[in-house]
Scaffold this motif. Structure first.
Motif, short mmCIF file in Angstrom:
data_model
loop_
_atom_site.label_atom_id
_atom_site.label_comp_id
_atom_site.label_asym_id
_atom_site.label_seq_id
_atom_site.Cartn_x
_atom_site.Cartn_y
_atom_site.Cartn_z
N GLY A 90 0.86 -0.88 0.15
CA GLY A 90 0.26 0.10 0.14
C GLY A 90 1.12 1.57 -0.31
N ALA A 91 2.36 1.43 0.70
CA ALA A 91 2.26 2.51 1.27
C ALA A 91 3.63 2.72 -0.14
N PHE A 92 3.74 1.75 -0.69
CA PHE A 92 4.97 2.06 -2.14
C PHE A 92 4.12 2.61 -3.34
N SER A 93 3.00 1.31 -2.97
CA SER A 93 1.83 1.93 -5.21
C SER A 93 1.45 3.35 -4.46
N GLY A 94 0.89 4.16 -3.35
CA GLY A 94 0.96 5.35 -3.04
C GLY A 94 1.33 6.43 -3.14
N ALA A 95 2.96 6.07 -2.66
CA ALA A 95 4.21 6.92 -3.09
C ALA A 95 4.34 6.94 -4.47
N LEU A 96 4.15 5.63 -5.25
CA LEU A 96 4.14 5.42 -6.70
C LEU A 96 3.98 6.88 -7.08
N LEU A 97 2.24 6.75 -7.48
CA LEU A 97 1.40 7.32 -7.90
C LEU A 97 1.95 8.49 -7.56
N ALA A 98 1.64 9.18 -6.72
CA ALA A 98 2.33 10.02 -5.90
C ALA A 98 3.52 10.86 -6.64
N ALA A 99 4.57 10.00 -6.53
CA ALA A 99 5.13 10.62 -7.42
C ALA A 99 5.54 11.10 -8.70
N TRP A 100 4.24 10.06 -9.48
CA TRP A 100 4.17 10.38 -11.11
C TRP A 100 3.34 11.18 -11.28
N GLN A 101 2.28 11.51 -10.16
CA GLN A 101 1.75 12.89 -10.22
C GLN A 101 2.25 13.76 -10.04
N GLU A 102 3.47 14.56 -9.47
CA GLU A 102 4.27 15.18 -8.86
C GLU A 102 4.95 15.79 -10.13
#
Length: 234
Positions: A216-228
């Motif tokens: 959960g942590a890494f999937s959310g972090a990856l999506l947030a990084a992609w958005q940024e």
């Protein structure tokens, strides 16, 4: 703007850490109570809290604790849970990249989810004093030691049932820090939903305890990084 590291920033971090005691107190007490139930002495409990300083991994380590303990299994489980500190450290690069020596390593040592969330919020509000992260972290470190010790002592006096509300403190404190990170539905809701869905999905597959958390942590972090990254390029 130049990044600084001052005593004023450290004291500001300490002041911002005072409200966190409401979440740290019951969370630390739970760790202390469970440590007592696993046969750890007060000194051993305080040493674990001082060196590890990570409630989630301490709870998991205690869950896996046996007599005699399987040190390798416990250490690997704690390492797996604390891998989340890697993206957290990267996300704090706006301050950490400008620190050296004890300021850098001290800040890294006392960084946890709570200090990360409030430091990100401080930076977004224009804060440029990296002493904030260090002061907040040291204050919460001392608070964690105190309350795990109190929990250990309390556990020897009062027996709490497994469904006592105190044991919900860990979940409540992690949910509470999301408030400091909130920016807008468009930026925050998709990564949070993905993280929650991934964690619940992996848990439904009956995978070992650290896996849903990490997935959960890494999937959310990856999506947030992609958005940024997408927003920066735009």
């Amino acid at each position: 703007m130049r990044i600084t590291f001052t005593m004023d920033g450290i004291l500001r971090g300490v002041r911002r850490g005072v409200p966190l005691l409401l979440g740290i107190a019951p969370f630390g007490a739970v760790v202390g109570v469970i440590a007592l139930g696993k046969g750890l002495t007060l000194a051993e409990t305080l040493l674990m809290s001082a060196l590890v300083f990570a409630g989630a991994s301490q709870l998991l380590a205690l869950e896996l604790w046996t007599n005699p303990p399987d040190i390798l299994a416990v250490a690997v489980a704690a390492l797996v849970v604390n891998i989340r500190m890697v993206p957290i450290g990267a996300a704090l690069s706006f301050w950490l990249d400008h620190l050296r020596g004890w300021r850098l390593w001290g800040s890294l040592f006392v960084t946890v989810d709570h200090s990360f969330a409030l430091s990100v919020a401080e930076n977004r509000a224009g804060g440029r004093d990296a002493g904030f992260l260090f002061g907040l972290g040291v204050f919460t470190w001392f608070g964690w030691l105190i309350f795990t010790g109190v929990g250990h002592v309390m556990g020897s006096v009062v027996a709490l049932p497994p469904d006592h509300p105190l044991f919900f403190a860990a979940t409540a404190s992690f949910v509470g820090i999301l408030v400091a990170l909130w920016r807008s539905p468009r930026k925050d809701v998709p990564p949070w939903i993905l993280a929650a869905a991934t964690a619940l999905g992996t848990q439904a597959l009956h995978l070992p305890a650290p896996v849903p958390l990490l997935a959960g942590a890494f999937s959310g972090a990856l999506l947030a990084a992609w958005q940024e990254t997408r927003g920066t390029r735009a």
